[in-house]
Write an enzyme that holds these catalytic residues in place. Structure first.
Site, PDB file in Angstrom:
ATOM      1  N   TYR A  53    -149.390 -69.749 -15.296  1.00 55.64           N
ATOM      2  CA  TYR A  53    -148.007 -70.286 -15.086  1.00 55.64           C
ATOM      3  C   TYR A  53    -147.330 -71.388 -14.972  1.00 55.64           C
ATOM      4  CZ  TYR A  53    -147.721 -64.872 -14.832  1.00 55.64           C
ATOM      5  OH  TYR A  53    -148.006 -63.701 -15.103  1.00 55.64           O
ATOM      6  N   ARG A  56    -147.019 -72.355 -18.516  1.00 59.25           N
ATOM      7  CA  ARG A  56    -145.810 -71.845 -19.205  1.00 59.25           C
ATOM      8  C   ARG A  56    -144.713 -72.448 -18.628  1.00 59.25           C
ATOM      9  NH1 ARG A  56    -149.752 -69.482 -20.334  1.00 59.25           N
ATOM     10  NH2 ARG A  56    -149.409 -70.612 -22.136  1.00 59.25           N
ATOM     11  N   GLN A  86    -136.302 -59.241 -20.519  1.00 62.61           N
ATOM     12  CA  GLN A  86    -137.433 -59.171 -20.297  1.00 62.61           C
ATOM     13  C   GLN A  86    -138.186 -60.566 -20.037  1.00 62.61           C
ATOM     14  OE1 GLN A  86    -139.588 -55.651 -22.262  1.00 62.61           O
ATOM     15  NE2 GLN A  86    -137.942 -55.910 -23.549  1.00 62.61           N
ATOM     16  N   ASN A  87    -137.340 -61.411 -20.556  1.00 68.10           N
ATOM     17  CA  ASN A  87    -138.046 -63.132 -20.546  1.00 68.10           C
ATOM     18  C   ASN A  87    -138.010 -63.728 -19.378  1.00 68.10           C
ATOM     19  OD1 ASN A  87    -138.430 -62.478 -23.322  1.00 68.10           O
ATOM     20  ND2 ASN A  87    -136.501 -63.327 -23.934  1.00 68.10           N
ATOM     21  N   HIS A 104    -137.907 -59.000 -15.224  1.00 64.81           N
ATOM     22  CA  HIS A 104    -139.151 -59.413 -15.045  1.00 64.81           C
ATOM     23  C   HIS A 104    -139.541 -60.541 -14.169  1.00 64.81           C
ATOM     24  CE1 HIS A 104    -140.671 -56.481 -18.716  1.00 64.81           C
ATOM     25  NE2 HIS A 104    -140.453 -55.947 -17.450  1.00 64.81           N
ATOM     26  N   GLY A 169    -135.298 -58.725 -30.468  1.00 66.16           N
ATOM     27  CA  GLY A 169    -136.460 -59.401 -30.111  1.00 66.16           C
ATOM     28  C   GLY A 169    -137.351 -58.615 -29.173  1.00 66.16           C
ATOM     29  N   THR A 170    -137.434 -57.209 -29.105  1.00 64.50           N
ATOM     30  CA  THR A 170    -138.416 -56.569 -28.372  1.00 64.50           C
ATOM     31  C   THR A 170    -138.544 -55.042 -28.895  1.00 64.50           C
ATOM     32  OG1 THR A 170    -138.722 -55.413 -26.152  1.00 64.50           O
ATOM     33  CG2 THR A 170    -136.414 -55.694 -26.816  1.00 64.50           C
ATOM     34  N   SER A 171    -140.024 -54.663 -29.214  1.00 63.67           N
ATOM     35  CA  SER A 171    -140.411 -53.402 -29.579  1.00 63.67           C
ATOM     36  C   SER A 171    -140.234 -52.387 -28.474  1.00 63.67           C
ATOM     37  CB  SER A 171    -141.575 -53.541 -29.965  1.00 63.67           C
ATOM     38  OG  SER A 171    -142.605 -53.921 -29.113  1.00 63.67           O
TER      39      SER A 171
END
Length: 228
Positions: A53, A56, A86-87, A104, A169-171
């Site tokens: 992390y 990141r 979710q980012n 998240h 941008g999310t499945s």
């Protein structure tokens, strides 16, 4: 003012140069999900998790919000916009959006490993020995796999009250976030921008645009404004 909810995922930030949360092989730099994003991984090797992390976080200092983020922010002139993302990056904030729910967690925050309610701003690396005020080792303020998603109920209430739900941008493969799609009202307009196959189980209900986040937002922006 109509309520527009935007549910965003890795695809919108990928265009800023942020690696997607999981590559196609399910590995992050040759580490399994369990190694770097679970309590089991944390107990096994805290140094590995922290460094993952930290990398990141360093990368996040080097990237900028892209055109898709900026167009999303621009929609606040026309709608009551609420973002559920979710980012774990802060690119929506940097683009100017004002109401963002990070379900998240957030990369620029840390918390005590003993109490996730002890939260701190965290712009630099977390090191072994960095302690919260309760003496617990600081850890990333991230919802790891297997952990509760404390803001999920808030996200559900937002979705239930939406006039338009725009998924970018999310499945929607990761639960419980994937379940939010089923909370929309019968008359809620559902729009999906995602270049990949999207099988959310909503049948023909959605307007699906198989575009990148930026290209999709450019094509959609004026049409959305006309619905305001």
């Amino acid at each position: 003012m109509k309520k527009l909810t935007i549910l965003s995922g890795a695809g919108i930030s990928a265009e800023s140069g942020i690696q997607t949360f999981r590559d196609g092989d399910g590995l992050w730099e040759n580490h399994s999900v369990t190694d770097v994003a679970s309590l089991e991984g944390w107990k096994k090797d805290r140094a590995l998790v922290l460094e993952f992390y930290n990398q990141r976080r360093r990368q996040l200092h080097e990237v900028e919000a892209n055109e898709a983020h900026k167009l999303v922010a621009e929609l606040e002139k026309y709608f009551d916009v609420q973002i559920i993302t979710q980012n774990i990056d802060d690119l929506h904030e940097r683009a100017g959006s004002t109401k963002i729910l990070h379900i998240h967690g957030e990369l620029f925050k840390s918390c005590s490993c003993n109490n996730k309610k002890l939260i701190y701003e965290q712009k630099e690396d977390i090191k072994i020995g960095d302690k919260a005020e309760d003496g617990g080792q600081l850890r990333p303020f991230i919802v790891w796999f297997g952990e509760d998603v404390p803001l999920y109920q808030d996200a559900r209430e937002i979705v239930k009250d939406s006039d338009i739900l725009l998924v970018i941008g999310t499945s929607l493969q990761v639960y419980p976030a994937a379940g939010l799609i089923h909370d929309i009202k019968d008359d809620c307009l559902l729009i999906v921008i995602n270049p990949n196959e999207t099988g959310f189980g909503y049948g023909q209900r959605a307007v699906v645009m198989k575009e990148t986040a930026t290209q999709g937002m450019k094509l959609l922006f004026d049409k959305l404004v006309n619905l305001a």
